[in-house]
Write an enzyme that holds these catalytic residues in place. Sequence first.
Site, PDB file in Angstrom:
ATOM      1  CG  ASP A  40     -33.783  41.312  29.428  1.00  0.00           C
ATOM      2  OD1 ASP A  40     -32.944  41.785  29.973  1.00  0.00           O
ATOM      3  OD2 ASP A  40     -34.503  40.456  29.723  1.00  0.00           O
ATOM      4  CE1 TYR A  68     -41.540  45.529  30.515  1.00  0.00           C
ATOM      5  CE2 TYR A  68     -42.942  45.407  32.889  1.00  0.00           C
ATOM      6  CZ  TYR A  68     -41.622  45.898  32.032  1.00  0.00           C
ATOM      7  OH  TYR A  68     -40.656  46.130  32.911  1.00  0.00           O
ATOM      8  CG  ASP A  82     -34.808  35.386  27.170  1.00  0.00           C
ATOM      9  OD1 ASP A  82     -33.944  34.486  26.929  1.00  0.00           O
ATOM     10  OD2 ASP A  82     -34.551  36.578  27.533  1.00  0.00           O
ATOM     11  NE  ARG A 181     -35.497  38.064  31.681  1.00  0.00           N
ATOM     12  CZ  ARG A 181     -33.874  37.879  31.963  1.00  0.00           C
ATOM     13  NH1 ARG A 181     -33.146  37.129  31.707  1.00  0.00           N
ATOM     14  NH2 ARG A 181     -33.574  38.973  32.807  1.00  0.00           N
TER      15      ARG A 181
END
Length: 302
Positions: A40, A68, A82, A181
């Site tokens: 993203d 992550y 988000d 997310r």
Amino acid sequence: MTGSGILLVDKPGGWTSHDVVARTRRLAGTRKVGHAGTLDPMATGLLILGLNSSTRLLTYIVGTDKEYLATIRLGSSTTTDDAEGETIERAPAASVAALTEASIHAAIDDLTGEIEQIPSSVSAIKVDGKRAYARVRAGEQVVLEARPVTISEFDVLDLRRTSESVDVDVRVVCSSGTYIRSLARDLGSAVGVGGHLTALRRTRVGPFRVEDARPIEGLDVASRLVPAADAASILFERFELSEQQAIDLTHGKPIHVPDRQNGSGVPVAAIAPTGHLVGLIEFRGKEARTLVNFPSDEIATA
């Protein structure tokens, strides 16, 4: 034109994955650039690009596990799960203050392992041929079906409180297709105060790490390109071919390897005596056949 290979880019925030691809096309002087998994615009970190015939390797990279680092804000929910979305619900300050570390850890434990996850409605998943986020922007109500994902590690690194929120820094190792997310949303729902993602950085894709990546600005593509043979050898077992074996595989013929044990069906990187990647092969017993060939005229000169 730059040769064939894999490029590890540390994507900056605010850039789309397509922005990075477009810039790389100009820098490398080729239209044949693809990536192994979208990030993203808000996210930073490892974006793996394939150039020229090495785009054929991306299929095998996309399905690998990912790591992550993220920050989840507990206390409010947004339209996009988000920080880029609009706040749709904010928990009372008393509810946020009552959140305990034990309850947060317990909820994280419940979200670890093999779980069913509903992707964010603003994801790039196609619904009847149209991206979910495009349908949402057009005013449609979109609810995607849950899908199985594996969260192999979900660790709390730090926890910070304000009067309105609790920010939880986490490290997540997960299967391909996992939405961080959605993890943030589900964690917030589990502890009863809502949650959304405020920061995301991809630090690993399969065997490739962000420490080996470089920013796109000022990137010298030729010097940073990982040749196809090296990239394939990182991903798979490396099998050194004889000259005749390389010729046979190039022409689509199977090869016989008398001392080979039964094959496992896993791709193997077939490397010619010249050092270039002939292709990915699959052993069935003592015979190997080509899964995908790579042209020898795109060998990286780096």
